[in-house]
Design an enzyme around this catalytic site. Structure first.
Site: not given
Ligand code: PEP
Length: 252
Positions: A9-11, A95, A97, A167, A173, A212, A233-234
């Protein structure tokens, strides 16, 4: 047997050129992998170009969101058909966010999930508790409600095609990963709820862990019986670390 799915997920990161450059590196590095399904979710603006780059490869693409209406006066929204038109086969729904910053609820998650399935897009429906909820010992109630309400009205076939991503919000994150045991406990619970509602779809549904995930912790997470992959993500932003995640799950 459930095929593992490793999803990036590149956000809200990467211009079109940046996205394409990572995909070029990734594509050749994972070309020989067939035991793991690989999914990238770039921003809307990069989807078309990324799709051109992954055509004919073993990488699928997904959007990070969609709207449930088919067309009309909804400025700024993107319809399911538009998502599909860019070459997506998946879409992230709910998600944390989006729940936190854009007011998404179990009800809107349900509308989006059903709209995605209606057009043969596979929804990756995100569920998870906040730190306050975990500390108040209501994790299971929260997850049960998110599954029951977010997935209400699905046929058993749709329920087995849908992907769930557990999640924990406190692990996204933050560098704090749930322990493999904490993740397994909730993921087994998700499968149990699924079995109560959708019976045999529970054996087929893929349940990802997200929060993470990195090359150092993926192995222990992937050993858990109810973890069928990761939503990352990261560590998915650079080809090198994402390749390690994908390859690690192959090694196991
Ligand atoms: C995510 O974006 O869903 C996520 C889990 O992010 P990170 O891996 O950076 O925690």
């Amino acid at each position: 047997m459930r095929k593992p799915l490793m999803a990036g997920n590149w956000k809200m990161n990467k211009t079109i050129l940046e996205a394409v450059s990572v995909v070029k590196a990734l594509k050749s590095a994972v070309a020989d992998i067939s035991d793991v399904e690989i999914l990238l979710c770039p921003s809307f603006t990069a989807l078309y170009a990324v799709n051109n780059e992954v055509k004919g490869s073993n990488i699928s693409i997904g959007a990070q969101n969609l709207f449930w209406e088919t067309k009309g006066a909804f400025t700024g929204e993107v319809s399911p058909a538009m998502v599909k038109d860019t070459g997506c086969s998946y879409v992230l729904v709910g998600h944390s966010e989006r729940r936190q910053y854009f007011g998404e609820t179990n009800e809107t998650v349900n509308k989006k999930t059903r709209a995605a399935l209606a057009i043969d897009l596979i929804p990756v429906v995100c569920v998870g508790e906040t730190l306050a909820e975990r500390e108040s010992n209501v994790t299971f109630q929260i997850i049960e409600k998110q599954i029951e309400e977010g997935l209400a009205g699905l046929t058993p076939k749709q329920a087995s095609l849908t992907v769930i991503a557990y999640e924990p919000v406190w692990a996204i994150g933050t560098g704090k990963t749930a322990t493999p045991e904490q993740a397994q406990e909730v993921q087994a619970f998700v499968r149990k709820i699924y079995a109560q509602i959708y019976r045999e779809a529970a054996d087929k549904v893929r349940i990802l862990y997200g929060g993470s995930v990195n090359p150092g912790n993926v192995s222990e997470l992937m050993k858990q019986p109810d973890i069928d992959g990761g939503l990352v993500g990261g560590a998915s932003l650079e080809a090198e670390s994402f390749v390690k995640l994908v390859k690690y799950s192959v090694a196991n």
